[in-house]
Design an enzyme around this catalytic site. Structure first.
Site, PDB file in Angstrom:
ATOM      1  N   CYS A  74       0.824  -1.188   0.021  1.00 36.95           N
ATOM      2  CA  CYS A  74      -0.060   0.086  -0.037  1.00 36.95           C
ATOM      3  C   CYS A  74       0.957   1.133  -0.060  1.00 36.95           C
ATOM      4  O   CYS A  74       1.638   1.571   0.969  1.00 36.95           O
ATOM      5  CB  CYS A  74      -0.849  -0.001   1.434  1.00 36.95           C
ATOM      6  SG  CYS A  74      -1.863   1.450   1.663  1.00 36.95           S
ATOM      7  N   CYS A 183      -0.963   3.955  -6.304  1.00 31.80           N
ATOM      8  CA  CYS A 183      -1.691   3.341  -5.388  1.00 31.80           C
ATOM      9  C   CYS A 183      -1.768   1.932  -5.967  1.00 31.80           C
ATOM     10  O   CYS A 183      -1.854   1.774  -7.039  1.00 31.80           O
ATOM     11  CB  CYS A 183      -3.073   3.933  -5.324  1.00 31.80           C
ATOM     12  SG  CYS A 183      -4.239   3.144  -4.456  1.00 31.80           S
TER      13      CYS A 183
END
Length: 258
Positions: A74, A183
């Site tokens: 992440c 992302c």
């Protein structure tokens, strides 16, 4: 050196499976355990303190399942919490950051775009990296609501198409020739992004680089799993169907409150 304990991965939801897939492709014998904290997605709108707390909680879950190393799959958690994770836990961590360097170094137009979460773009680590490339024009765009739509299984919705057009059009007008996906959810949007971008614009994500770094750390410090068949476990604290769909129903997903 052999070590059959699993590689642990966590993300704010299902997006980190794009990183898991690259690691699994490169290291098919390795056991893995993936944690989707979808209940708390998206991390990009949370404070640094909240992101650190969630990252600690996710790490403790994976350590309780005997993870030998942890991949923070992440961008937002990496850019806001990787330093604190390494200080608190005595285990190797691999983070994921927007791949600014290859885009900036190879750009012919000296203009690149970065699509990322608010949490990543506002982080100190990200901005330190950006400062290294002052000769390149970097157009930053927060991908508001993209993670939420992906987590809700609305990847191909009209709203998603509309948002992508809204976010990418100014970059196209500015003549970018590289788009950096900041992302781990966003690689799942590449087919739609390609329909919007001119064909000369290259898309970069961090998946392969993270997989190669994972291999290097295993070889240098921990040990590889030499068994022929691997075990791949997936956990989520939300509706398991979205994660199962992303995995094309090839793996069992366990719903667990954590």
């Amino acid at each position: 050196m052999t070590n059959s304990n699993p590689i642990g991965l966590f993300d704010s939801g299902i997006g980190g499976t794009s990183i898991w897939q690259e690691i699994h492709n490169l290291l098919p014998n390795e056991n893995t355990i993936y944690l989707a904290d979808s209940k708390n997605a998206p991390y990009g709108q949370k404070s640094k303190e909240e992101i650190i707390d969630l990252s600690f909680k996710n790490t403790e879950f994976l350590l309780n399942h005997n993870a030998k190393m942890i991949v923070v799959a992440c961008n937002t958690a990496t850019t806001n919490a990787i330093k604190e994770l390494r200080e608190k836990f005595k285990i190797p961590f691999i983070g994921i950051e927007p791949a600014i360097k290859p885009a900036a170094n190879n750009s012919k137009t000296q203009t690149i775009g970065i699509l990322a979460t608010k949490g990543t773009l506002n982080s100190e680590l990200f901005n330190k990296n950006v400062e290294k490339f002052h000769e390149t024009t970097i157009i930053e765009q927060v991908g508001f609501n993209l993670v939420k739509l992906i987590e809700n299984g609305e990847m191909y919705s009209e709203e998603m198409t509309s948002l992508l057009q809204q976010y990418l059009t100014p970059m196209i007008q500015a003549n970018i020739d590289y788009l950096v996906l900041g992302c781990s959810h966003y690689p799942y949007l590449i087919p739609q992004i390609k329909k919007i971008l001119p064909p000369n614009v290259k898309i970069i994500d961090s998946g392969q680089a993270v997989a190669k770094q994972t291999l290097k750390v295993l070889e240098d410090k921990i040990g590889l799993n030499n068994e022929l068949k691997s075990s791949n476990l997936f956990y989520t604290n939300s509706n398991p169907k979205v994660l199962q769909n992303i995995l094309q129903n090839k793996y069992v997903v366990t719903q667990k409150d954590f």
